[in-house]
Write a protein that holds these residues in place. Sequence first.
Motif, short mmCIF file in Angstrom:
data_model
loop_
_atom_site.label_atom_id
_atom_site.label_comp_id
_atom_site.label_asym_id
_atom_site.label_seq_id
_atom_site.Cartn_x
_atom_site.Cartn_y
_atom_site.Cartn_z
N CYS A 442 0.86 -1.31 -0.10
CA CYS A 442 0.15 0.15 -0.05
C CYS A 442 0.98 1.18 -0.01
O CYS A 442 1.69 1.43 0.86
N PRO A 443 0.75 1.96 -0.67
CA PRO A 443 1.44 3.31 -1.07
C PRO A 443 1.15 4.35 0.30
O PRO A 443 2.26 5.41 0.38
N HIS A 444 0.31 4.08 1.22
CA HIS A 444 0.15 4.89 2.08
C HIS A 444 1.02 4.72 3.10
O HIS A 444 1.75 5.57 3.90
N GLY A 476 -8.65 6.49 -0.72
CA GLY A 476 -7.58 6.83 0.23
C GLY A 476 -7.52 6.20 1.60
O GLY A 476 -8.58 5.51 1.90
N PRO A 477 -6.72 6.50 2.35
CA PRO A 477 -5.68 7.61 2.34
C PRO A 477 -4.63 7.49 1.47
O PRO A 477 -3.97 8.48 1.29
N ALA A 478 -4.41 6.45 0.89
CA ALA A 478 -3.28 6.27 -0.32
C ALA A 478 -3.62 7.48 -1.25
O ALA A 478 -4.69 7.63 -1.73
N GLN A 479 -2.46 8.00 -1.84
CA GLN A 479 -2.53 8.78 -2.87
C GLN A 479 -1.93 8.48 -4.39
O GLN A 479 -2.15 9.31 -5.32
N TYR A 480 -1.37 7.24 -4.30
CA TYR A 480 -0.80 6.60 -5.30
C TYR A 480 -1.52 5.30 -5.89
O TYR A 480 -1.68 4.63 -4.77
N HIS A 481 -1.51 5.14 -7.19
CA HIS A 481 -1.90 3.87 -7.63
C HIS A 481 -1.08 2.48 -7.23
O HIS A 481 0.29 2.81 -6.74
N LEU A 482 -1.28 1.42 -7.44
CA LEU A 482 -0.27 0.19 -7.30
C LEU A 482 0.20 0.12 -8.78
O LEU A 482 -0.62 -0.14 -9.78
N ASP A 487 6.72 -2.34 -13.54
CA ASP A 487 6.80 -1.09 -13.60
C ASP A 487 7.65 -0.27 -12.55
O ASP A 487 7.47 0.89 -12.02
N GLY A 488 8.20 -1.11 -11.74
CA GLY A 488 8.91 -0.87 -10.40
C GLY A 488 8.13 -0.92 -9.28
O GLY A 488 6.74 -1.15 -9.14
N PHE A 489 8.50 -0.46 -7.92
CA PHE A 489 7.84 -0.68 -6.92
C PHE A 489 7.06 0.45 -6.66
O PHE A 489 7.45 1.69 -7.27
N ASN A 490 6.11 0.43 -5.82
CA ASN A 490 5.10 1.48 -5.73
C ASN A 490 5.74 2.54 -4.80
O ASN A 490 6.59 2.51 -3.97
#
Length: 504
Positions: A442-444, A476-482, A487-490
């Motif tokens: 999770c990007p959060h 959210g609260p995450a602001q970026y996608h998976l 495509d590299g790590f989150n």
Amino acid sequence: MNSFWITQANSQAYPTLSNSTNASIVIIGGGLCGLATAYYLSQNTKDIIIVEADRIAYGASGRSTGKISAQHGYIYHNLLTRYGKKLAKQYYEENTAALAAIDEIIKKHAIACDFEYCDATLYAMNEEEVKTLEKEYQAYLSLDIPCTYQTADSLKSPMQAQLTMHHQARFDPYRYAIGLASYLAKKGIRIFEHSTLRDIKKADDCYHLYVNEHIITAHDVVFATQFPFLDDKRFYFARMYSEQEQIIAFAKANIKQQMLLHIGNHPIQSIHAYHDHTLVAGNSHKSGQMKKDSYNELQKLAQAWVQGRFLTQWSSQDYITFDKLPMIGYLSSEKEHLYFASGFRKWGNTTSHIAGKRISAMIFHQSYQENIFAPARLSSFFSLSFVKENGNVLYEFFKRKRKAEDVDFPSVNEGKIMNFDDHLYGVYCDEHNMLFIVDITCPHAGCICNFNTVDKTWDCPCHGSRFSYQGNIIKGPAQYHLNAFGDGFNTLDPHFLLKDDDTK
């Protein structure tokens, strides 16, 4: 999976933010809380922008059971015991006033959403639950809440007791939300969908909000997003927890009473007989921590209870504070012009309007009742539940060190956690046998998301972020996608604290 309400309505699409702009007030979140806040603010200004990461009312607002009630389960006895009669009475009166306000808004603006008044009933199924229900009944009497209490002697049902709160209401929450949004748009309020807030920075007497690679400049910012984008050293991430429940829609069911709520601990918690349909809600659990096969078990149990024809099912999610009161008010201090509303405990239909009215009064320096819901209060700290839930978050966080057990790819409509190159990925197989592989960190805050078998989503068990099986942000609260595999790590960006350089 979309809710019964969303599938029944035709919604209006709003544009995506495509250029930098400014407004007096920006509201983050296009659910009922954001819309209600915009409605009350619009009585004084039209210079308002609403930005929604997904679509208007596609989150909890369009996924509820459609009840509009001040009967929020076993609540008034606890409020009386813990806080006294004044606060408990105010809680009831503000929710009752919110119900009346919804009725007024619907009539004034001709919003077609099947609003009607009806009774709401708490019920008990055994002797222990009856004792609990009797305590709630005594609280009703103490607070002068109009009600009727019935015991097994007068009930022709398996229920052992019922406590009915009169003159409550119900509606189609999604049609109400899109009707309210349509009115606001016609009045000149700017609404943007698929517009995700990435960052916010203080600049002199205003804020710069970074949305879709553009900047919105605003004087006041309202976070109507369930979880605050910023924490400002208030530890909101530790003072609430995210809970999901499953909702199942049936046709031609045998339930006659319109709105029922179980007072005990049972898989079935809520029943709403809505015209020719019945909605059954239950199977409550921490977000991202559903038990295997629990959804199928609830469906079988509910079908036996209501004896209806299964139509569809979905899950809804909301945040709960440890003192059971919502958080409505200043995010940090009155000087910062940042406002926050959350912790609605699955009763957002009324609470969102309480929040909207209060926040509007704060922004325009109007008088309002004592703020018993102030986010800065200390009563949501240092309880047994506080220790337990935050211990659970730490446990889920450190589980990211685990190795995935699945070595076989998933079957059709199945999601699995798998290990590639010593990193955990979520793998979903759609009905065309196409695989979608995403980094489920999770990007959060870096917890590992789990698969939601009903909605086909990846849900974070720590703070409740949700993503589609393709990796897109649902909430959210995450602001970026998976990121997809390859495509590299989150991108990890918790925004737990308002950095010192962001306040200058």
